[in-house]
Write a protein that holds these residues in place. Sequence first.
Motif, PDB file in Angstrom:
ATOM      1  N   LEU A  68      11.835 -14.646 -12.416  1.00 25.09           N
ATOM      2  CA  LEU A  68      10.881 -14.876 -11.332  1.00 25.09           C
ATOM      3  C   LEU A  68      11.156 -16.203 -10.624  1.00 25.09           C
ATOM      4  N   LEU A  69      11.409 -17.253 -11.388  1.00 26.65           N
ATOM      5  CA  LEU A  69      11.708 -18.558 -10.800  1.00 26.65           C
ATOM      6  C   LEU A  69      13.003 -18.516  -9.996  1.00 26.65           C
ATOM      7  N   ALA A  70      14.007 -17.845 -10.502  1.00 27.93           N
ATOM      8  CA  ALA A  70      15.278 -17.735  -9.782  1.00 27.93           C
ATOM      9  C   ALA A  70      15.098 -16.963  -8.480  1.00 27.93           C
ATOM     10  N   ALA A  71      14.265 -15.938  -8.492  1.00 29.09           N
ATOM     11  CA  ALA A  71      14.038 -15.144  -7.284  1.00 29.09           C
ATOM     12  C   ALA A  71      13.358 -15.964  -6.201  1.00 29.09           C
ATOM     13  N   LYS A  72      12.539 -16.941  -6.584  1.00 32.39           N
ATOM     14  CA  LYS A  72      11.839 -17.801  -5.624  1.00 32.39           C
ATOM     15  C   LYS A  72      12.628 -19.073  -5.312  1.00 32.39           C
ATOM     16  N   ASN A  73      13.780 -19.230  -5.948  1.00 37.20           N
ATOM     17  CA  ASN A  73      14.628 -20.408  -5.762  1.00 37.20           C
ATOM     18  C   ASN A  73      13.843 -21.691  -6.027  1.00 37.20           C
ATOM     19  N   THR A  74      13.090 -21.729  -7.103  1.00 39.12           N
ATOM     20  CA  THR A  74      12.275 -22.888  -7.435  1.00 39.12           C
ATOM     21  C   THR A  74      13.119 -23.944  -8.139  1.00 39.12           C
ATOM     22  N   GLN A  75      12.651 -25.168  -8.055  1.00 44.94           N
ATOM     23  CA  GLN A  75      13.309 -26.287  -8.716  1.00 44.94           C
ATOM     24  C   GLN A  75      12.295 -26.972  -9.631  1.00 44.94           C
ATOM     25  N   PRO A  76      12.738 -27.551 -10.723  1.00 43.45           N
ATOM     26  CA  PRO A  76      11.793 -28.247 -11.606  1.00 43.45           C
ATOM     27  C   PRO A  76      11.239 -29.501 -10.934  1.00 43.45           C
ATOM     28  N   ILE A  77      10.042 -29.890 -11.332  1.00 43.74           N
ATOM     29  CA  ILE A  77       9.434 -31.119 -10.852  1.00 43.74           C
ATOM     30  C   ILE A  77      10.110 -32.269 -11.590  1.00 43.74           C
ATOM     31  N   ARG A  78      10.683 -33.188 -10.832  1.00 45.35           N
ATOM     32  CA  ARG A  78      11.411 -34.297 -11.437  1.00 45.35           C
ATOM     33  C   ARG A  78      10.609 -35.598 -11.425  1.00 45.35           C
ATOM     34  N   SER A  79       9.646 -35.720 -10.501  1.00 48.59           N
ATOM     35  CA  SER A  79       8.811 -36.919 -10.458  1.00 48.59           C
ATOM     36  C   SER A  79       7.492 -36.571  -9.787  1.00 48.59           C
ATOM     37  N   LEU A  80       6.531 -37.486  -9.877  1.00 47.93           N
ATOM     38  CA  LEU A  80       5.246 -37.268  -9.222  1.00 47.93           C
ATOM     39  C   LEU A  80       5.398 -37.212  -7.701  1.00 47.93           C
ATOM     40  N   ASP A  81       6.418 -37.844  -7.165  1.00 47.12           N
ATOM     41  CA  ASP A  81       6.658 -37.789  -5.723  1.00 47.12           C
ATOM     42  C   ASP A  81       6.897 -36.358  -5.234  1.00 47.12           C
ATOM     43  N   ASP A  82       7.396 -35.489  -6.117  1.00 44.52           N
ATOM     44  CA  ASP A  82       7.599 -34.078  -5.748  1.00 44.52           C
ATOM     45  C   ASP A  82       6.278 -33.380  -5.457  1.00 44.52           C
ATOM     46  N   LEU A  83       5.170 -33.935  -5.937  1.00 47.91           N
ATOM     47  CA  LEU A  83       3.865 -33.295  -5.792  1.00 47.91           C
ATOM     48  C   LEU A  83       3.040 -33.870  -4.650  1.00 47.91           C
ATOM     49  N   THR A  84       3.552 -34.870  -3.953  1.00 53.48           N
ATOM     50  CA  THR A  84       2.778 -35.499  -2.881  1.00 53.48           C
ATOM     51  C   THR A  84       2.672 -34.576  -1.679  1.00 53.48           C
ATOM     52  N   ALA A  85       1.550 -34.699  -0.999  1.00 50.52           N
ATOM     53  CA  ALA A  85       1.316 -33.914   0.218  1.00 50.52           C
ATOM     54  C   ALA A  85       0.429 -34.737   1.150  1.00 50.52           C
ATOM     55  N   ASP A  86       0.681 -34.656   2.425  1.00 53.71           N
ATOM     56  CA  ASP A  86      -0.134 -35.361   3.415  1.00 53.71           C
ATOM     57  C   ASP A  86      -1.203 -34.410   3.933  1.00 53.71           C
ATOM     58  N   THR A  87      -2.209 -34.175   3.109  1.00 58.21           N
ATOM     59  CA  THR A  87      -3.263 -33.237   3.457  1.00 58.21           C
ATOM     60  C   THR A  87      -4.251 -33.844   4.440  1.00 58.21           C
ATOM     61  N   PHE A  88      -4.585 -35.112   4.245  1.00 61.87           N
ATOM     62  CA  PHE A  88      -5.573 -35.780   5.088  1.00 61.87           C
ATOM     63  C   PHE A  88      -4.879 -36.823   5.960  1.00 61.87           C
ATOM     64  N   GLU A  89      -5.312 -36.917   7.203  1.00 57.82           N
ATOM     65  CA  GLU A  89      -4.679 -37.839   8.137  1.00 57.82           C
ATOM     66  C   GLU A  89      -5.094 -39.286   7.907  1.00 57.82           C
ATOM     67  N   SER A  90      -6.251 -39.505   7.265  1.00 57.66           N
ATOM     68  CA  SER A  90      -6.719 -40.868   7.040  1.00 57.66           C
ATOM     69  C   SER A  90      -7.571 -40.914   5.777  1.00 57.66           C
ATOM     70  N   ASP A  91      -7.811 -42.139   5.309  1.00 64.50           N
ATOM     71  CA  ASP A  91      -8.693 -42.315   4.158  1.00 64.50           C
ATOM     72  C   ASP A  91     -10.115 -41.882   4.491  1.00 64.50           C
ATOM     73  N   GLU A  92     -10.528 -42.094   5.738  1.00 63.26           N
ATOM     74  CA  GLU A  92     -11.874 -41.696   6.158  1.00 63.26           C
ATOM     75  C   GLU A  92     -12.041 -40.176   6.092  1.00 63.26           C
ATOM     76  N   GLU A  93     -11.015 -39.455   6.508  1.00 61.24           N
ATOM     77  CA  GLU A  93     -11.067 -37.991   6.451  1.00 61.24           C
ATOM     78  C   GLU A  93     -11.166 -37.525   4.997  1.00 61.24           C
TER      79      GLU A  93
END
Length: 65
Positions: free
Chosen positions: A23-48
């Motif tokens: 299943l992982l090979a079919a999705k061409n997934t890669q292992p998580i190597r650091s916490l930086d791999d999990l970062t996402a810019d979901t909110f544009e600001s701290d206030e949001e």
Amino acid sequence: MNAPAADHSGYPAPRPRLSVEELLAAKNTQPIRSLDDLTADTFESDEELEEFLAFTYAERHRDAA
């Protein structure tokens, strides 16, 4: 000669079972190597982010009182 009986159970035919590795090979997934791999810019600001957290907290506790 008899024709094969049609399956009218309402359920789809079972899929072949695949291993986790397949299943992982079919999705061409890669292992998580650091916490930086999990970062996402979901909110544009701290206030949001703060508005979202306040809303979520209020909604979760709305019916508790």
